[in-house]
Design a protein around this motif. Structure first.
Motif, mmCIF file in Angstrom:
data_model
loop_
_atom_site.group_PDB
_atom_site.id
_atom_site.type_symbol
_atom_site.label_atom_id
_atom_site.label_comp_id
_atom_site.label_asym_id
_atom_site.label_seq_id
_atom_site.Cartn_x
_atom_site.Cartn_y
_atom_site.Cartn_z
ATOM 1 N N LEU A 146 27.588 62.188 40.079
ATOM 2 C CA LEU A 146 27.041 62.810 39.889
ATOM 3 C C LEU A 146 27.501 63.450 38.767
ATOM 4 C CD1 LEU A 146 25.512 65.252 42.762
ATOM 5 C CD2 LEU A 146 24.614 63.918 41.992
ATOM 6 N N GLU A 147 28.218 63.750 37.879
ATOM 7 C CA GLU A 147 29.366 64.321 37.347
ATOM 8 C C GLU A 147 29.143 63.590 35.540
ATOM 9 O OE1 GLU A 147 32.478 67.310 38.722
ATOM 10 O OE2 GLU A 147 33.648 65.615 38.879
ATOM 11 N N LYS A 148 29.203 62.080 36.309
ATOM 12 C CA LYS A 148 29.155 61.216 35.376
ATOM 13 C C LYS A 148 27.421 61.126 34.648
ATOM 14 C CE LYS A 148 30.181 56.198 34.933
ATOM 15 N NZ LYS A 148 30.299 55.936 33.776
ATOM 16 N N LEU A 149 26.314 60.857 36.078
ATOM 17 C CA LEU A 149 25.861 60.681 35.458
ATOM 18 C C LEU A 149 24.696 62.087 34.814
ATOM 19 C CD1 LEU A 149 22.688 59.257 36.722
ATOM 20 C CD2 LEU A 149 22.478 61.150 38.247
ATOM 21 N N MET A 150 25.092 63.060 35.064
ATOM 22 C CA MET A 150 24.651 64.455 34.264
ATOM 23 C C MET A 150 25.001 64.241 32.803
ATOM 24 S SD MET A 150 24.172 66.984 36.654
ATOM 25 C CE MET A 150 25.804 67.118 37.606
ATOM 26 N N GLU A 151 26.660 63.763 32.433
ATOM 27 C CA GLU A 151 27.031 63.672 31.296
ATOM 28 C C GLU A 151 26.280 62.284 30.630
ATOM 29 O OE1 GLU A 151 31.331 64.449 32.232
ATOM 30 O OE2 GLU A 151 31.189 62.671 30.812
ATOM 31 N N GLU A 152 26.189 61.640 30.347
ATOM 32 C CA GLU A 152 25.342 60.581 30.685
ATOM 33 C C GLU A 152 24.227 60.417 30.395
ATOM 34 O OE1 GLU A 152 27.322 56.353 30.552
ATOM 35 O OE2 GLU A 152 29.495 58.034 31.649
ATOM 36 N N THR A 153 22.910 61.518 31.007
ATOM 37 C CA THR A 153 21.884 60.961 30.830
ATOM 38 C C THR A 153 21.011 62.767 30.699
ATOM 39 O OG1 THR A 153 22.030 61.065 33.437
ATOM 40 C CG2 THR A 153 22.124 58.836 32.410
ATOM 41 N N ASP A 154 19.554 62.523 30.686
ATOM 42 C CA ASP A 154 18.882 63.899 30.347
ATOM 43 C C ASP A 154 18.657 64.871 31.300
ATOM 44 O OD1 ASP A 154 19.441 63.271 27.429
ATOM 45 O OD2 ASP A 154 17.943 61.800 27.697
ATOM 46 N N VAL A 155 18.118 64.002 32.501
ATOM 47 C CA VAL A 155 17.412 64.651 33.600
ATOM 48 C C VAL A 155 18.657 64.550 34.459
ATOM 49 C CG1 VAL A 155 15.445 64.380 35.315
ATOM 50 C CG2 VAL A 155 15.411 63.291 32.540
ATOM 51 N N VAL A 156 18.541 66.222 34.792
ATOM 52 C CA VAL A 156 19.309 66.706 36.050
ATOM 53 C C VAL A 156 18.515 66.135 37.575
ATOM 54 C CG1 VAL A 156 20.460 68.096 37.776
ATOM 55 C CG2 VAL A 156 20.589 68.435 34.697
ATOM 56 N N PRO A 157 19.370 64.982 38.580
ATOM 57 C CA PRO A 157 18.780 63.959 39.286
ATOM 58 C C PRO A 157 17.539 65.926 40.148
ATOM 59 C CG PRO A 157 20.748 64.025 39.359
ATOM 60 C CD PRO A 157 20.587 64.531 38.291
ATOM 61 N N ALA A 158 16.563 65.528 41.015
ATOM 62 C CA ALA A 158 15.737 66.417 41.817
ATOM 63 C C ALA A 158 17.023 66.350 43.589
ATOM 64 C CB ALA A 158 14.968 65.806 42.027
ATOM 65 N N VAL A 159 16.963 65.524 42.904
ATOM 66 C CA VAL A 159 17.888 65.045 45.309
ATOM 67 C C VAL A 159 18.939 63.890 44.530
ATOM 68 C CG1 VAL A 159 16.834 63.739 47.211
ATOM 69 C CG2 VAL A 159 14.535 65.895 45.382
ATOM 70 N N ASN A 160 19.207 64.709 45.811
ATOM 71 C CA ASN A 160 20.358 63.957 46.503
ATOM 72 C C ASN A 160 20.610 63.234 47.670
ATOM 73 O OD1 ASN A 160 23.298 62.019 45.730
ATOM 74 N ND2 ASN A 160 23.800 63.835 46.370
ATOM 75 N N GLN A 161 20.696 62.135 48.086
ATOM 76 C CA GLN A 161 19.882 62.132 49.282
ATOM 77 C C GLN A 161 21.615 61.516 49.942
ATOM 78 O OE1 GLN A 161 17.483 58.683 51.857
ATOM 79 N NE2 GLN A 161 16.614 60.015 51.378
ATOM 80 N N ILE A 162 21.923 62.434 50.757
ATOM 81 C CA ILE A 162 23.567 61.539 51.240
ATOM 82 C C ILE A 162 23.002 61.971 53.198
ATOM 83 C CG2 ILE A 162 24.539 62.211 49.536
ATOM 84 C CD1 ILE A 162 25.205 64.993 50.549
ATOM 85 N N GLU A 163 24.476 61.233 53.565
ATOM 86 C CA GLU A 163 24.652 61.636 55.519
ATOM 87 C C GLU A 163 24.978 62.957 55.309
ATOM 88 O OE1 GLU A 163 27.138 58.367 57.093
ATOM 89 O OE2 GLU A 163 27.560 59.902 58.810
ATOM 90 N N VAL A 164 24.332 63.796 56.258
ATOM 91 C CA VAL A 164 24.676 65.206 56.703
ATOM 92 C C VAL A 164 24.358 65.267 57.926
ATOM 93 C CG1 VAL A 164 24.816 67.198 56.568
ATOM 94 C CG2 VAL A 164 24.478 65.676 53.849
ATOM 95 N N HIS A 165 25.099 65.496 58.895
ATOM 96 C CA HIS A 165 24.936 66.084 59.694
ATOM 97 C C HIS A 165 25.742 66.764 60.890
ATOM 98 C CE1 HIS A 165 27.561 62.486 60.976
ATOM 99 N NE2 HIS A 165 26.550 61.618 60.109
ATOM 100 N N PRO A 166 25.523 68.183 62.113
ATOM 101 C CA PRO A 166 26.970 68.597 62.244
ATOM 102 C C PRO A 166 28.578 68.013 62.386
ATOM 103 C CG PRO A 166 25.039 68.605 62.704
ATOM 104 C CD PRO A 166 25.042 67.862 62.880
ATOM 105 N N TYR A 167 28.434 66.761 62.256
ATOM 106 C CA TYR A 167 30.185 66.281 62.181
ATOM 107 C C TYR A 167 30.637 65.829 61.137
ATOM 108 C CZ TYR A 167 29.850 65.657 67.912
ATOM 109 O OH TYR A 167 29.826 65.880 69.084
ATOM 110 N N PHE A 168 29.798 65.895 60.133
ATOM 111 C CA PHE A 168 29.745 65.313 58.854
ATOM 112 C C PHE A 168 29.227 66.214 57.796
ATOM 113 C CE2 PHE A 168 29.634 61.776 54.917
ATOM 114 C CZ PHE A 168 30.781 62.375 55.263
#
Ligand code: NAP
Length: 279
Positions: A146-168
């Motif tokens: 995300l840091e690299k993306l925000m450094e090198e592009t203009d539009v901050v991503p609206a969403v980061n879709q990631i694996e999330v559940h109570p064990y992780f």
């Protein structure tokens, strides 16, 4: 009634609960979509990789819900990263879904070692500026991606879709996203029903709130400001997973579920996924 809409960093509204359609087959799609729409869902999460965009598009067309009242997410598959291919395969996704815009388009995996996510994202920025996508974002990006993306592009991503559940629970990444106003969407929110929903802490809590274990876990995600896209092909479960707006978890119960975290990633590690490694 708890608010069911999240306003993305460009103010575009996104339903907090959507139907994930990974592994929903063509034969199962019509009934799943019809049940979901009746239950109140308006958001649907697919991907070119799922090979069911056409089935989803057809199922949505059978309803009388207007296109502007739906929220359709699709994703750029790894094999098609690169500026020109991003535009080409975005257009294929649109054709598959039978629509002339997407609400959200995401890079499916960073595939950092292949070095194409920046130019892929720049193509998405162009499509966004042209109004063909209402919001753009990423999936499976860690902090350094995300840091690299925000450094090198203009539009901050609206969403980061990631694996999330109570064990992780990925709390650190969630905090980083919160800080930058990037909405987290939890994929595999129910841990694919592989053990989590039978955990005594969850089943006891379900009895205490008079809810199901899945409803407890989904409500926990919302308490953490995550959006959720639980998948089910089963009408009863599709309804159950949306019926979570009439209760709140106590802070102590949220903390108890937090304590289940064991860094137990179930899916692929984004650091290891490269173009061509997932089929
Ligand atoms: N961006 C990415 O890289 C990525 C990766 C994976 C997934 N996703 C997205 O995230 C969505 C959800 O993740 P997921 O499908 O991996 O896992 P999930 O939603 O955690 O779990 C789906 C499984 O749980 C079962 N289930 C659903 N509701 C239930 C309930 N109320 N009680 C008991 N079991 C229930 C389903 O069974 P039945 O269907 O048989 O009812 C299915 O086997 C996907 O569909 C996809 O859209 C994105």
């Amino acid at each position: 009634m708890i608010n069911d809409t999240y306003y993305l960093n460009n103010s575009y509204p996104m339903p907090k609960v959507g139907l994930g359609v990974y592994k929903i087959s063509e034969e199962e799609m019509d009934i799943a979509v019809e049940t979901a729409l009746e239950a109140g869902y308006r958001a649907f999460d697919t991907a070119y990789f799922y090979k069911n965009e056409i089935a989803l598009g057809n199922a949505l067309k059978k309803s009388d819900i207007e296109r502007e009242d739906l929220f359709i997410t699709s994703k750029l598959w790894n094999d098609y990263q690169g500026y020109d291919q991003t535009i080409e395969f975005f257009t294929k996704s649109l054709e598959n879904l039978g629509t002339d815009y997407l609400d959200l388009f995401l890079i499916h995996w960073p595939c950092e070692a292949d070095g194409l996510f920046i130019e892929s994202y720049k193509a998405m920025e162009k499509l966004y500026e042209e109004g063909k996508i209402r919001a753009i974002g990423v999936c499976n990006f860690n902090k350094h991606h995300l840091e690299k993306l925000m450094e090198e592009t203009d539009v901050v991503p609206a969403v980061n879709q990631i694996e999330v559940h109570p064990y992780f629970n990925q709390q650190e990444l969630q905090d980083f996203c919160d800080k930058h106003d990037i909405a987290v969407t939890a994929w595999m929110p129910l841990m694919r029903n592989k053990g989590l929903l039978e955990h005594k802490l969850i089943t006891d809590m379900a009895s205490r709130y008079d809810k199901t274990p899945a409803q407890i876990v989904l409500r926990w995600h919302l308490a953490h400001n995550s959006l959720i896209i639980p998948k089910s092909k089963t009408p009863e479960r599709i309804r159950e997973n949306y019926d979570i707006f009439d209760f709140n978890l106590e802070l102590t119960d949220i903390a108890e579920i937090d304590s289940l975290d064991r860094g137990d990633r179930q899916g692929n590690d984004p650091e290891n996924v490269r173009i061509g490694t997932l089929k």
